[in-house]
Scaffold this motif. Sequence first.
Motif, PDB file in Angstrom:
ATOM      1  N   SER A  69       1.160  -1.366  -0.175  1.00 24.71           N
ATOM      2  CA  SER A  69       0.216   0.127   0.064  1.00 24.71           C
ATOM      3  C   SER A  69       0.813   1.132  -0.246  1.00 24.71           C
ATOM      4  N   LYS A  70      -0.002   2.426  -0.185  1.00 28.73           N
ATOM      5  CA  LYS A  70       1.353   3.755   0.034  1.00 28.73           C
ATOM      6  C   LYS A  70       1.148   3.888   1.275  1.00 28.73           C
ATOM      7  N   PRO A  71       2.459   4.633   1.353  1.00 30.45           N
ATOM      8  CA  PRO A  71       2.771   5.332   2.713  1.00 30.45           C
ATOM      9  C   PRO A  71       2.356   5.071   3.321  1.00 30.45           C
ATOM     10  N   GLN A  72       2.504   5.160   5.204  1.00 31.58           N
ATOM     11  CA  GLN A  72       1.424   5.468   6.229  1.00 31.58           C
ATOM     12  C   GLN A  72       2.063   7.149   6.335  1.00 31.58           C
ATOM     13  N   SER A  73       1.056   7.553   7.126  1.00 33.54           N
ATOM     14  CA  SER A  73       1.898   8.543   7.745  1.00 33.54           C
ATOM     15  C   SER A  73       0.741   9.422   8.616  1.00 33.54           C
ATOM     16  N   ILE A  74       1.881   9.554   9.723  1.00 38.94           N
ATOM     17  CA  ILE A  74       0.630  10.340  11.073  1.00 38.94           C
ATOM     18  C   ILE A  74       0.495  11.460  11.253  1.00 38.94           C
ATOM     19  N   GLU A  75       0.517  12.546  10.089  1.00 43.29           N
ATOM     20  CA  GLU A  75       0.219  13.512   9.836  1.00 43.29           C
ATOM     21  C   GLU A  75      -1.529  13.470   9.967  1.00 43.29           C
ATOM     22  N   GLY A  76      -1.983  14.334  10.946  1.00 43.46           N
ATOM     23  CA  GLY A  76      -3.811  13.948  11.179  1.00 43.46           C
ATOM     24  C   GLY A  76      -4.075  14.868  12.311  1.00 43.46           C
ATOM     25  N   VAL A  77      -5.185  14.030  12.739  1.00 43.32           N
ATOM     26  CA  VAL A  77      -5.898  14.654  14.148  1.00 43.32           C
ATOM     27  C   VAL A  77      -5.667  13.193  15.305  1.00 43.32           C
ATOM     28  N   TRP A  78      -5.360  12.906  16.514  1.00 43.83           N
ATOM     29  CA  TRP A  78      -4.994  12.353  17.376  1.00 43.83           C
ATOM     30  C   TRP A  78      -5.227  12.621  18.552  1.00 43.83           C
ATOM     31  N   GLN A  79      -5.942  11.013  19.126  1.00 45.26           N
ATOM     32  CA  GLN A  79      -6.229  11.436  20.735  1.00 45.26           C
ATOM     33  C   GLN A  79      -5.841  10.012  21.404  1.00 45.26           C
ATOM     34  N   ALA A  80      -4.794  10.557  22.834  1.00 49.40           N
ATOM     35  CA  ALA A  80      -4.359   9.530  23.350  1.00 49.40           C
ATOM     36  C   ALA A  80      -5.621   8.613  23.953  1.00 49.40           C
ATOM     37  N   VAL A  81      -5.236   7.416  23.886  1.00 49.61           N
ATOM     38  CA  VAL A  81      -6.367   6.840  25.304  1.00 49.61           C
ATOM     39  C   VAL A  81      -6.045   5.430  25.508  1.00 49.61           C
ATOM     40  N   GLN A  82      -4.897   5.326  25.501  1.00 49.79           N
ATOM     41  CA  GLN A  82      -4.510   4.549  26.826  1.00 49.79           C
ATOM     42  C   GLN A  82      -2.645   4.920  27.062  1.00 49.79           C
ATOM     43  N   VAL A  83      -2.361   4.850  28.478  1.00 49.81           N
ATOM     44  CA  VAL A  83      -0.750   4.444  28.896  1.00 49.81           C
ATOM     45  C   VAL A  83      -0.500   3.285  29.468  1.00 49.81           C
ATOM     46  N   SER A  84       0.888   3.203  29.205  1.00 48.49           N
ATOM     47  CA  SER A  84       1.127   2.197  29.455  1.00 48.49           C
ATOM     48  C   SER A  84       2.662   1.494  30.156  1.00 48.49           C
ATOM     49  N   ILE A  85       3.063   2.018  31.665  1.00 49.49           N
ATOM     50  CA  ILE A  85       3.377   2.181  32.457  1.00 49.49           C
ATOM     51  C   ILE A  85       4.509   0.739  32.887  1.00 49.49           C
ATOM     52  N   THR A  86       5.673   0.680  32.751  1.00 48.49           N
ATOM     53  CA  THR A  86       6.939  -0.642  33.031  1.00 48.49           C
ATOM     54  C   THR A  86       7.074  -0.533  34.274  1.00 48.49           C
ATOM     55  N   ALA A  87       7.501   0.413  34.855  1.00 47.70           N
ATOM     56  CA  ALA A  87       8.420   0.777  35.918  1.00 47.70           C
ATOM     57  C   ALA A  87       7.966   1.969  36.575  1.00 47.70           C
ATOM     58  N   PRO A  88       7.807   2.140  38.002  1.00 47.88           N
ATOM     59  CA  PRO A  88       8.355   0.843  38.896  1.00 47.88           C
ATOM     60  C   PRO A  88       7.241  -0.144  39.069  1.00 47.88           C
TER      61      PRO A  88
END
Length: 162
Positions: free
Chosen positions: A21-40
Amino acid sequence: MWRSLLAVLGGTLLVGPTHGSKPQSIEGVWQAVQVSITAPSPRIIPIPAPRANLTILTATHYSRVEVHAEGARPTLSNPANATAEELRAAWGPLFSEAGIYDISGNVITLRPIVAKNPDAMASGAFTSHTFRLQGDTLWVTPQRSQHGPVSNPATIKLVRVE
């Protein structure tokens, strides 16, 4: 915990094609939906709807506005007469920043031009993040700023809304 971790996002890029397919782009409008914490203490924190955050990414600039509060902020009937405590409760959780970025490989480096926090606008201020894009999902993890490496970085998961 996700509130302060949302402040790690921004940037745009083009990545290689997937499955012809054609290259993907992150240009656009986004919303954060999740945060993953690894430590502590490893955990995944979902950001419930309605999500009070929006990131707009263009070819060279970014703009982010976020509310870092777990509930509704109080309204001020007359800001001119509000106490310092009332002003902090209403406006303190608001995060706002816009600027330019550059990309090298899978690293986005943000350079704020304007921000609610004046320290973010200091000469030489930056934040670098690694990223991964898959379809309409973007994962961003902070790596370093002008102050040095980020300890215990969290990964922010965003979805495209436009």
